[in-house]
Design an enzyme around this catalytic site. Structure first.
Site, PDB file in Angstrom:
ATOM      1  N   MET A 162       0.688  -1.189  -0.088  1.00 38.59           N
ATOM      2  CA  MET A 162      -0.008  -0.044   0.157  1.00 38.59           C
ATOM      3  C   MET A 162       0.899   1.358   0.042  1.00 38.59           C
ATOM      4  O   MET A 162       0.273   2.391   0.087  1.00 38.59           O
ATOM      5  CB  MET A 162      -0.859   0.007   1.244  1.00 38.59           C
ATOM      6  CG  MET A 162      -1.852  -0.914   1.269  1.00 38.59           C
ATOM      7  SD  MET A 162      -3.338  -0.767   2.275  1.00 38.59           S
ATOM      8  CE  MET A 162      -2.292  -1.367   3.883  1.00 38.59           C
ATOM      9  N   GLU A 163       2.167   1.186   0.139  1.00 39.46           N
ATOM     10  CA  GLU A 163       2.921   2.136  -0.089  1.00 39.46           C
ATOM     11  C   GLU A 163       3.721   2.293  -1.514  1.00 39.46           C
ATOM     12  O   GLU A 163       2.941   2.635  -2.319  1.00 39.46           O
ATOM     13  CB  GLU A 163       3.964   2.223   1.140  1.00 39.46           C
ATOM     14  CG  GLU A 163       3.235   2.415   2.452  1.00 39.46           C
ATOM     15  CD  GLU A 163       4.046   2.515   3.636  1.00 39.46           C
ATOM     16  OE1 GLU A 163       5.048   3.132   3.885  1.00 39.46           O
ATOM     17  OE2 GLU A 163       3.563   2.004   4.812  1.00 39.46           O
ATOM     18  N   MET A 164       4.954   1.810  -1.339  1.00 40.56           N
ATOM     19  CA  MET A 164       5.819   1.997  -2.746  1.00 40.56           C
ATOM     20  C   MET A 164       5.632   0.599  -3.623  1.00 40.56           C
ATOM     21  O   MET A 164       6.022   0.547  -4.693  1.00 40.56           O
ATOM     22  CB  MET A 164       7.246   2.303  -2.424  1.00 40.56           C
ATOM     23  CG  MET A 164       7.404   3.617  -1.690  1.00 40.56           C
ATOM     24  SD  MET A 164       9.068   4.059  -1.143  1.00 40.56           S
ATOM     25  CE  MET A 164       9.800   4.429  -2.678  1.00 40.56           C
TER      26      MET A 164
END
Length: 338
Positions: free
Chosen positions: A143-145
């Site tokens: 959900m981030e990078m």
């Protein structure tokens, strides 16, 4: 200024006992520092930079700075470390939950990257012991990078300028460890310093308004210093969120990120326990708490007073504490970003 009622002082005695046993934190917590003496030495008089390791090689820091701002490290080339930790905004993104690749919404509020080098562990739940260890988590988090180390290393090795820079800094060139070392070296330069409060501690009587001094006195009298102490005004212990009330039951909609340290240790004593945040840049880092539920600094102060100290502050008391917290930030617009 109103003086705390007797019931508050009684609760403060209880709070001190709780602080001595870690406010419900697990056995791996760090013992809080000793209570400040009456001579206003809570934060110490040494500049924050003096507390850090010797500065890294400028070439290594330059690599880390470039990596920190490089969106190409994410799977769709849209998110960099700086996307959630904007150095022009106090090292945060101003969102309740950060947004990752493909517009995916995260599940926790991004803490500031400024002064992170002074934290005894990283992340709200303390799952990383060092700045180097924390690099991998956001980089590979879906959900981030949403990247993989294999993809990141391959891209960096294909880039002639990165390859040359890494070869100059490391005998083994581009590796996971070296990427992590470079980013951490840059992050260690992100230190806020020379705030009005710092100048006042060093003897400049005119640096801090009387109202901010009164806020500092109240901050100590109420017991905020039981958890927010040391040169970083926090960041050196774990504490339970909700000592004098059930914050999570009152807020509702409890999710896994609310379990805090428990998600790391799976020890029931660590449920709802978090690393105490630094207040050094609190004036710049709204919204507040791991859930981003407090939109203003005044609201955050009131919530902390209620759930951690068992006291409902009057409006004028909140304003005094807020003024003190604002004095912890440098007066420059970029709070020390290189």
């Amino acid at each position: 200024m109103k003086h705390p009622p007797a019931r508050t002082l009684s609760r403060l005695a209880t709070l001190c006992v709780l602080a001595a046993v870690g406010c419900g934190a697990g056995p791996d917590r760090m013992t809080p520092q000793a209570a400040p003496d009456p001579k206003d030495d809570m934060l110490g008089r040494e500049p924050l930079k003096a507390l850090l390791p010797p500065a890294a090689d400028p070439g290594l820091v330059a690599i880390g700075r470039r990596l920190f701002h490089d969106k190409g490290l994410s799977s769709d080339s849209t998110i960099a470390c700086a996307s959630c930790h904007d150095l022009a905004r106090g090292g945060v993104d101003g969102r309740t939950h950060s947004i990752g690749v493909q517009g995916k919404m995260g599940v926790i509020n991004a803490p500031t990257v400024f002064n992170a080098a002074l934290n005894f562990v990283q992340f709200w739940d303390g799952r990383a012991a060092t700045l180097e260890a924390q690099v991998s988590d956001p980089l590979t988090q879906p959900m981030e990078m949403n990247a993989t180390w294999d993809a990141v290393l391959a891209r960096l090795r294909r880039d002639p300028s990165y390859a040359t820079s890494f070869a100059a800094a490391f005998a083994d060139g581009v590796t996971v460890d070296n990427v992590s070392k470079a980013i951490a070296a840059f992050e260690r330069t992100l230190v806020s310093y020379d705030s009005p409060f710092d100048r006042w501690l060093r003897g400049n009587a005119d640096a801090l308004p009387r109202s901010a001094q009164a806020g500092y006195d109240l901050f100590k009298t109420l017991g905020c210093v039981a958890c927010h102490q040391g040169a970083n005004v926090g960041g050196n212990m774990f504490a339970r969120f909700g000592v004098f009330g059930d914050y999570f039951s009152d807020r509702g909609d409890v999710t896994a990120p609310d379990y805090g340290r428990y998600n790391v240790t799976h020890d029931e004593k660590d449920r709802f326990v978090f690393r105490v945040p630094s207040l050094r840049l609190a004036a710049h880092t709204a919204p507040y708490f791991h859930d981003g539920s407090a939109q203003t600094l005044g609201e955050a102060v009131q919530v902390m007073a209620s759930y951690q100290l068992g006291h409902e502050l009057a409006d004028d008391e909140v304003l005094l504490v807020v003024e003190f917290l604002e004095s912890l930030s440098p007066t420059t617009a970029t709070v020390g970003a290189p």
